[in-house]
Write an enzyme that holds these catalytic residues in place. Structure first.
Site: not given
Length: 357
Positions: A70, A118, A141, A149
């Site tokens: 992301g 992502g 992360e 995630d």
């Protein structure tokens, strides 16, 4: 962002019976933003019901990778201004991840070059996942004070033994062979063969096309480390894991050093996420990750991690609290508390749709 700009940052075309999605931000290694995610959701939904499209291919523009994750600079700016754009972006992104996992047609992902965060979300939930000798993938992360995630906690919880725990806590960049071992990918194809494979997909089934170009994968370094990984990461307590890694020495001790450099809160919440997600559906996993993500937005470490790694680039984050021992169980528990009206609710929507069938 206007729809015209979003269209330029993700391209769609049809060749033969193949629908092609090209993430088109090569200077940013195709990092995802809200406009790109919304455009992909619309197009993939359209193609799902289009009989002229038999297979979908997702690839990245440029030569650096499919997707570096992301757009964390955008997330940082949103946090500084107390905005809601990041929460809205994640809600759409997680819906996209779920659509990909349930896609009614073969969904082929070229996981070449960098495939992080992502990027894993738009590839590893697909049905035909191709890695190369250039693949560098993972869920890094904890390095930026966040937690895996995009369904990554569920994917890594299903990896052999405790290899997924090791990947999540250390945030290690992994090879294509490692991705195959972890269960994040299916086939190894030399990168020079990807253009020919894409052309074959225009008229062949993915099975026939991949069979023509797939090679045996190199050995996975992660698989070779399985014995000490399974020994050290069996615990549900991060401090116990670090102690065990230190006692094993060598590569294991180096992993302990890596973990202790990450956000202590992120490490403990990531570990709890992996343990809690076992046995859950992807909808339930994404709902849990959304709760955790919003709590990370409100805490200090996510902002500090992005600042240190991407904004100021001093690589010297000041974590709060600074060590694992200072992160209390009640602190970790708070990350998983229900969000009330802010719940993502994918599991609820899924159960409602099953009831109406």
């Amino acid at each position: 962002m206007g729809s015209e700009a979003a269209e330029e940052e993700v391209l769609f075309e049809r060749r033969g019976h193949l629908g092609i999605v090209t993430l088109n931000r090569p200077k940013a290694v195709n990092a995802l933003n809200a406009g790109m995610v919304e455009a992909m959701l619309r197009q993939l939904t359209d193609w799902a019901g289009d009989d002229a499209v038999a297979t979908v291919l997702v690839r990245g523009a440029g030569d650096r990778g499919l997707c570096a994750g992301g757009d964390i600079v955008a997330i940082y700016k949103d946090m500084l201004h107390g905005g809601t754009e990041t929460a809205e972006f994640w809600a759409e992104e997680y819906r996209l991840n779920l659509l990909i996992s349930q896609y009614p047609k073969p969904y082929v992902a070229f996981m070449d070059g960098l495939v992080l965060g992502g990027g894993v979300g738009v590839s590893a939930h697909g049905s035909v996942r191709v890695v190369t000798e250039r693949t560098r993938t993972g869920m890094p992360e904890t390095t930026i004070g966040f937690v895996p995630d995009v369904g990554g906690t569920l994917l890594l919880s299903r990896s052999p033994g405790e290899s997924g725990t090791h990947a999540a806590l250390t945030g290690a960049h992994l090879s294509g062979a490692d991705a195959l071992f972890l269960g994040l990918a299916d086939h190894f194809v030399p990168s020079e063969n990807l253009p020919a494979l894409a052309e074959a997909l225009e008229s062949s089934t993915p099975e026939a096309a991949v069979e023509r170009f797939a090679h045996a994968a190199p050995d996975s370094a992660l698989a070779a480390q399985r014995e000490w990984i399974d020994t050290a990461y069996v615990y549900d307590d991060a401090e116990e894991i670090v102690r065990s890694l230190r006692s094993l020495g060598d590569e294991a001790a180096a992993a302990a050093d890596t973990i202790e450099a990450k956000s202590p809160t992120s490490v403990k919440v990531a570990l709890a996420s992996l343990r809690r997600v076992r046995g859950l559906s992807l909808e339930e996993a994404l709902d849990q990750e959304y709760r955790v993500g919003l709590r990370c937005l409100a805490g200090p470490d996510f902002r500090e991690g992005i600042r240190a790694q991407v904004v100021d680039k001093d690589r010297n984050p000041q974590w709060k609290p600074p060590i694992l021992a200072d992160v209390r169980p009640s602190d970790v528990e708070g990350y998983f508390a229900p969000l009330g009206e802010r719940e993502l609710g994918l599991a609820t929507l899924g159960s409602e749709s099953k009831e109406t069938v």
